[in-house]
Design an enzyme around this catalytic site. Structure first.
Site, PDB file in Angstrom:
ATOM      1  N   SER A 100     -32.787 -34.665  72.686  1.00 41.55           N
ATOM      2  CA  SER A 100     -32.901 -33.251  72.305  1.00 41.55           C
ATOM      3  C   SER A 100     -31.807 -32.481  73.027  1.00 41.55           C
ATOM      4  O   SER A 100     -31.213 -32.991  73.973  1.00 41.55           O
ATOM      5  CB  SER A 100     -34.261 -32.692  72.732  1.00 41.55           C
ATOM      6  OG  SER A 100     -34.254 -32.340  74.105  1.00 41.55           O
ATOM      7  N   ASP A 101     -31.521 -31.266  72.606  1.00 33.44           N
ATOM      8  CA  ASP A 101     -30.674 -30.419  73.438  1.00 33.44           C
ATOM      9  C   ASP A 101     -31.573 -29.822  74.525  1.00 33.44           C
ATOM     10  O   ASP A 101     -32.791 -29.980  74.515  1.00 33.44           O
ATOM     11  CB  ASP A 101     -29.970 -29.336  72.621  1.00 33.44           C
ATOM     12  CG  ASP A 101     -28.725 -28.819  73.340  1.00 33.44           C
ATOM     13  OD1 ASP A 101     -28.565 -29.109  74.552  1.00 33.44           O
ATOM     14  OD2 ASP A 101     -27.905 -28.124  72.723  1.00 33.44           O
ATOM     15  N   TRP A 102     -30.947 -29.162  75.429  1.00 27.53           N
ATOM     16  CA  TRP A 102     -31.620 -28.617  76.615  1.00 27.53           C
ATOM     17  C   TRP A 102     -32.836 -27.750  76.220  1.00 27.53           C
ATOM     18  O   TRP A 102     -32.645 -26.698  75.615  1.00 27.53           O
ATOM     19  CB  TRP A 102     -30.600 -27.798  77.399  1.00 27.53           C
ATOM     20  CG  TRP A 102     -31.076 -27.171  78.650  1.00 27.53           C
ATOM     21  CD1 TRP A 102     -31.937 -26.111  78.752  1.00 27.53           C
ATOM     22  CD2 TRP A 102     -30.728 -27.543  79.979  1.00 27.53           C
ATOM     23  NE1 TRP A 102     -32.141 -25.798  80.066  1.00 27.53           N
ATOM     24  CE2 TRP A 102     -31.394 -26.664  80.851  1.00 27.53           C
ATOM     25  CE3 TRP A 102     -29.911 -28.527  80.531  1.00 27.53           C
ATOM     26  CZ2 TRP A 102     -31.274 -26.729  82.231  1.00 27.53           C
ATOM     27  CZ3 TRP A 102     -29.784 -28.597  81.899  1.00 27.53           C
ATOM     28  CH2 TRP A 102     -30.461 -27.710  82.736  1.00 27.53           C
TER      29      TRP A 102
END
Ligand code: BGC
Length: 868
Positions: free
Chosen positions: A395-397
Site C-alpha cells: 500500500s502507499d503510506w
C-alpha cells in the site's frame, strides 16, 4: 530367480516386473509433464513465453559474442526483428551492445532508442522476470516449505510494514518495532539509512524470531541514493533509457551497501498537469516514453539477478491513475475512462511488470469512485489475472487507513478487509493489518488462503533477493561504496543530457547568445539558486548531501577564475529585500553578461504534497528578472524547477532560457560545460509547457474534439478555445533546441496499406507484421550534436476517438557537422492497436498519419491506410 522355479511362477514374476517398469515409466513421464506445465503456468501472461525468452537469450549471447555480426547470424534471428535490424543496420554503433541496449532491442528498438511495440503492449522481457527474478521456478518450493511452518500471527507479520526513520507521511505513533520484530510481527521496515541500523534490526528478526525470517528494508531511492542524479523529470528529458538504467544501477549499488534492498521507485504515473507537484518524480505525460523509462529503472535497480548483493527490488508506483488528480491537487480524486486508463495510465506499469518489477505500490487516489488501495479491478483483474504479476503489492503510506476518510470503510477492520481482499498484500504504516487481519481470518471474514497467497508474494521477493542466505550487509564496505568517480561521471552525463534549451535568440553581434565564449569578460551570476547546493538535490534526494554538490557558482568560479565572476543573490526563492534587489542590479551593471539562476524550492514546492495553483516564479524573482533585464545586459536565464513554469514575459523578452530541472550532484559542472559550449544541449521536453495555468491539464496526445480551433476555413467563434489564451503550449512535448541545427528528410514508410486482420493476428501472438518508417536527419550546423528523433502516428476512422498524435518510437542520434543518418523505426502491430469500444485491444481499419519529427508539433506527415 532360482532355476528350480516352476514356469508359471516365472511368467507371473516377469509380467509383474514388466508392469512395474511400465508404471515407473508412466510416473516419470507424468512428473516431467506436470513440471513443465507448472513452468508454463508460471509465465507472466503477456510477458513473453519462456521458450521465446530462451531463444532470445541464446540470440543475445550470440550477438554479444560477435561484436561484428557474422552474416549467418542475421538469418538466425527471424523472431527478433530488432536484433536482426541491429545486426543489419546498426553495426556502426561499435562493439557488443550493452545488456540494456539488447533488451531495448528485444522490445523492438535500436540501441539507445526505443521504438516498435506500442506503449499499450510494450514488452521488455529481461532475465529478471524468470531466471533470478520473482518468477524463478526455484522459489516455489522454498516459499511453500516456510509457509507451512508459519502460524497465522507470523503470516500476518509478513504483511506489516513500518517506517523506522525519518517519516515521509503522517505518523501512526507506533515505535515498538523491536519487540514486534522479535515476535515475527513485521515483514518490512523502511526509512533506515545506515548499514549498522539495518543489521541491528535484522539481527532481531533472524536471531530472535521463531522462524528467522529476515526483514526487507526499503527506502525511497528515487533519483539516486548518495550520488544524486537529476530528478526523474530531468532524467526522462534525456530520452535516454540506457543512461537512466545506468543511474538506477548506481543507486542500487549504493543503497544495497547500506542494507536497503527495496526502493519505492520508479514512479511511473503519467502527469498531464503541471500543478501537480509530483510531476517532478515521473517521466512526464507520455505512455510510450514512460514505459521505456519504467523498464529502464527496473532493469537498473534489479540488475540481471535479484539475489546479486548489489541488486534491489523495484516498486512501480502509484498504481494507478494518481497523476490524474483533479485540479492537479495532490491526493485528489481521479476519474479516468477505461480506454484512457488502458492506453495512457496503465502502460508504464505493464512495462515495469514485464521488466520484472518485484513490487507495485497501490495509490492514494480514488479511481472512478473506488480508492486504488481497495480496487479489485485494477489490482486483481488487471495486475494479477491479466498481467500475471507475482510480486508484492504494497500500500502507499497509510493508504489502507485512508479508506475511512475516502468513505468506503467506517472502521479500521473494514478498511483492512477491503484493502486486503482487493489485493493489497502489505500495509505500509497504517498498522491495520497488524490490528485486524488475524481476527478477520478467525471470524471468517477473510479466508486464510488469501493470507497465504499474500504471504507467498512477500516471501517470493525475499527469497529472490537472497535475503535468507545473506540477511546482513557488510558495514565495513558501506562508505567506500558511495560516490565513486565513475558514478559522478554518470551523474554529470545525465545532468547534461537532461537540460532543455528552450530559447536561444540573438545576443550582441546577431549570433545566438549561447554558448557563451570563455572570453566573454565579466559574468554576473545572480539569483537565489546560483549558490544553492541543497536544492540541486531535488525533491527526493534520499541520502544525498548538500556538501557533495558542486554548485553552479563554485563551478563557474573554477571555470572562469574568481576575477571574472561577480555574484549576488538578488532575492531569496520566496522572499527578498529591496536592498538585495539593489545589490543585484548594481552587480549586473558591472558585468558583460548576466546569468540568472531562478526557480522553485525543490523540497517545498515540488514533489509530494506540493501542488501549486500559480506556476510563475515564486516570491520576487519575476521582479528581479525584469529589473536585471532592464539594465540592458545580455541575460541567460537558467530555470530550476520540478515542472514547467508559466513565464510568458520571460519567453518573450529574455534571449536565452535553459530548463535545468534539479540536476543533482554535478549541477555546477554540467551547467558550466553546457552554457560555455563544451556540451551541446540535447534534452527534450517530456511535458507540454503551458503558457498559462488555465490551460492545464495540457498534453499533446489529446483528442481533437468536434470543434477544433484553428481548422482551415473553420468557424472563428464556436470552436474549442479560450477567449484569452491560445490553445497551443508555450513549447510542445518533445521540444528542445541545440547549438547546432538539424534538417529532417521526408517521412518514408514501408508500404501504403496494412491489413487490420493481419495486424490483429500479430497482436495476439501470430505472425508479426513489422512496418518500417524511415527519415534522414542531417546536422546542418557547425557543431556535433545529439538529436532525439521522434516518431508519431495518428489514427482516424476508428470507433473510439484517438489522440491527434501518439509517440510510437524515438531514437537519440549523434551527428557530426554536415553528417546525415537514416533513422529507421520498426513498428509492430501493437503500435496501431487501440482500446476499443468492446474493452479490447485491437487494430481497426483507419487512416494513419505518420510523422518523424523533432517534436510533437512539427514534421512532414505521410499517410497510409489500414484496411479490414
Ligand atoms: C509516497 C510514496 C512513498 C511513501 C514512502 C508516500 O507518502 O506517496 O511515494 O514511497 O510515502 O515514503
Amino acid at each position: 530367480m532360482p532355476s528350480s522355479c516352476p514356469n508359471y511362477v516365472r511368467s507371473y514374476v516377469n509380467a509383474a516386473r514388466n508392469f512395474l517398469s511400465f508404471l515407473l515409466l508412466a510416473c516419470v513421464i507424468f512428473l516431467l509433464a506436470s513440471q513443465s506445465a507448472e513452468r508454463v503456468q508460471s509465465r507472466p501472461s503477456g510477458a513473453g513465453a519462456l521458450d521465446q525468452k530462451n531463444d532470445f537469450n541464446a540470440a543475445l549471447k550470440r550477438v554479444n559474442k560477435n561484436s561484428v555480426v557474422p552474416p549467418g547470424l542475421e538469418a538466425s534471428l527471424p523472431r527478433f526483428p530488432a536484433l536482426k535490424r541491429w545486426a543489419k543496420f546498426e553495426r556502426p554503433y561499435g562493439a557488443a551492445l550493452s545488456r540494456a541496449a539488447l533488451h531495448d532491442a528485444a522490445s523492438g528498438a535500436a540501441p539507445g532508442s526505443v521504438a516498435g511495440p506500442g506503449a499499450a503492449q510494450s514488452s521488455v522481457v529481461g532475465p529478471s522476470v524468470n531466471q533470478g527474478g520473482i518468477a524463478d521456478s526455484s522459489l516455489g518450493s522454498k516459499v511453500e516449505a516456510l509457509l507451512r511452518k508459519m502460524t497465522l500471527d507470523e503470516k500476518v507479520g509478513q504483511l506489516v510494514q513500518y517506517s523506522a526513520g525519518q517519516p515521509t507521511g503522517p505518523g501512526t505513533g507506533r515505535t515498538d518495532y523491536k519487540d514486534m520484530i522479535g515476535k515475527g510481527q513485521i515483514g518490512s521496515l523502511f526509512n533506515i539509512s545506515k548499514a549498522r541500523d539495518a543489521n541491528a534490526f535484522q539481527r532481531i528478526a533472524v536471531e530472535q524470531s521463531r522462524l528467522h525470517v529476515p526483514l526487507l528494508f526499503g527506502l525511497d531511492v528515487i533519483h539516486g541514493f548518495r550520488t544524486e542524479f537529476p530528478i526523474p523529470l530531468g532524467l526522462a528529458s534525456t530520452w535516454n533509457p540506457v543512461l537512466v538504467e545506468k543511474a538506477a544501477r548506481v543507486a542500487a549499488r549504493e543503497a544495497s551497501a547500506t542494507g536497503i534492498r527495496w526502493t519505492f521507485s520508479p514512479m511511473v504515473d503519467i502527469a498531464r498537469d503541471a500543478r501537480w507537484g509530483r510531476m517532478a518524480e515521473g517521466a512526464g505525460e507520455d505512455p510510450f516514453l514512460g514505459s521505456a523509462m519504467a523498464a529502464a529503472y527496473v532493469r537498473g535497480y534489479q540488475g540481471s539477478r535479484l539475489d546479486a548483493p548489489d541488486s534491489i527490488a523495484a516498486c512501480a508506483k502509484h498504481y494507478v491513475g494518481y497523476g490524474a488528480a483533479e485540479g492537479g491537487r495532490d491526493y485528489n480524486t481521479t476519474e479516468i475512462s477505461e480506454p484512457t486508463l488502458h492506453q495512457i495510465y496503465l502502460p508504464p506499469f505493464r512495462s515495469a511488470v514485464n521488466a520484472g518489477t518485484a513490487s507495485i505500490m497501490s495509490g492514494f487516489n480514488a479511481l472512478n469512485g473506488i480508492p486504488t488501495s481497495a480496487n479489485a479491478f485494477t489490482l486483481k483483474q488487471i495486475l494479477r489475472k491479466e498481467w500475471g504479476f507475482q510480486g508484492i503489492v504494497d500500500s502507499d503510506w497509510t493508504s489502507v487507513a485512508e479508506l475511512i476518510p475516502h468513505g468506503i470503510a467506517n472502521d479500521g477492520a473494514t478498511a483492512a478487509r477491503r484493502a486486503f481482499l482487493a489485493g493489497v498484500d502489505m500495509d505500509m504504516v497504517s498498522s491495520l493489518y497488524h490490528d485486524h487481519l488475524e481476527h478477520l481470518v478467525q471470524t471468517r471474514q477473510v479466508p486464510e488462503a488469501a493470507v497465504d497467497e499474500a504471504v507467498r508474494n512477500v516471501l517470493r521477493v525475499k527469497f529472490a533477493l537472497g535475503l535468507f542466505e545473506h540477511p546482513y550487509v557488510d558495514e565495513t564496505k558501506e562508505d567506500a561504496a558511495m560516490l565513486r568517480p565513475d558514478y559522478l561521471q554518470i551523474a554529470r552525463d545525465a545532468a547534461e543530457q537532461s537540460f532543455v534549451l528552450l530559447k536561444n535568440s540573438a545576443g550582441p553581434g546577431g549570433v545566438p547568445l549561447l554558448p557563451v565564449s570563455k572570453s566573454v569578460g565579466k559574468v554576473a551570476l545572480i539569483g537565489p539558486l546560483a549558490n544553492d547546493s541543497a536544492n540541486m538535490l531535488g525533491c527526493w534526494g534520499a541520502l544525498g548531501r548538500a556538501e557533495d554538490v558542486t554548485s553552479f557558482q563554485t563551478a563557474l568560479l573554477a571555470y572562469l577564475g574568481n576575477e571574472n565572476v561577480l555574484s549576488s543573490k538578488g532575492t531569496g526563492i520566496s522572499e527578498g529585500s529591496d536592498q538585495e534587489m539593489g545589490d543585484a542590479i548594481a552587480t549586473a551593471q558591472k558585468s558583460d553578461l548576466v546569468i540568472l539562476a531562478l526557480g522553485e524550492n525543490a523540497p517545498e514546492m515540488t514533489g509530494e504534497a506540493a501542488s501549486r495553483s500559480k506556476l510563475g516564479l515564486p516570491g520576487r524573482q519575476q521582479e528581479l528578472l525584469e529589473k536585471v533585464l532592464a539594465t540592458g545586459k545580455p541575460v541567460v536565464l537558467v530555470l530550476f524547477s520540478g515542472r514547467p513554469l508559466t513565464l510568458p514575459w520571460a519567453f518573450e523578452n529574455v534571449p536565452a532560457v535553459l530548463a535545468a530541472w534539479f540536476p543533482g550532484l554535478e549541477a555546477g559542472p554540467a551547467l558550466v560545460r553546457t552554457l560555455f559550449g563544451e556540451s551541446n544541449p540535447s534534452g527534450k521536453l517530456v511535458v507540454s509547457w503551458p503558457r498559462s495555468v488555465g490551460q492545464e491539464p495540457l498534453y499533446y496526445n489529446a483528442l481533437n474534439t468536434g470543434r477544433p480551433a484553428n481548422q482551415a476555413n473553420g468557424d472563428p467563434k464556436f470552436v474549442s478555445r479560450y477567449l484569452d489564451e491560445q490553445n497551443s503550449p508555450q513549447f510542445p512535448f518533445g521540444y528542445g533546441l541545440s547549438y547546432t541545427s538539424f534538417r529532417y528528410g521526408p517521412t518514408e514508410i514501408g508500404g501504403k496499406q496494412l491489413k487490420a486482420s493481419a495486424l490483429n493476428t500479430g497482436l495476439h501472438g501470430g505472425k508479426d507484421t513489422a512496418f518500417t518508417v524511415t527519415a534522414s536527419v542531417t546536422n546542418t550546423g557547425q557543431r556535433s550534436g545529439d538529436e532525439v528523433v521522434q516518431l508519431y502516428i495518428r489514427l482516424q476512422g476508428t470507433r473510439v476517438a484517438q489522440p491527434v498524435r501518439a509517440l510510437k518510437g524515438f531514437e537519440r542520434v549523434t551527428l557530426a557537422p554536415g553528417e546525415t543518418k537514416n533513422v529507421h523505426f520498426t513498428l509492430s502491430p501493437d503500435a496501431f492497436a487501440i482500446w476499443n469500444d468492446h474493452n479490447q485491444l485491437a487494430v481497426e481499419p483507419a487512416r494513419v498519419t505518420v510523422w518523424v519529427s523533432p517534436d510533437s508539433a512539427h514534421g512532414s506527415p505521410t499517410e497510409l491506410e489500414i484496411v479490414p
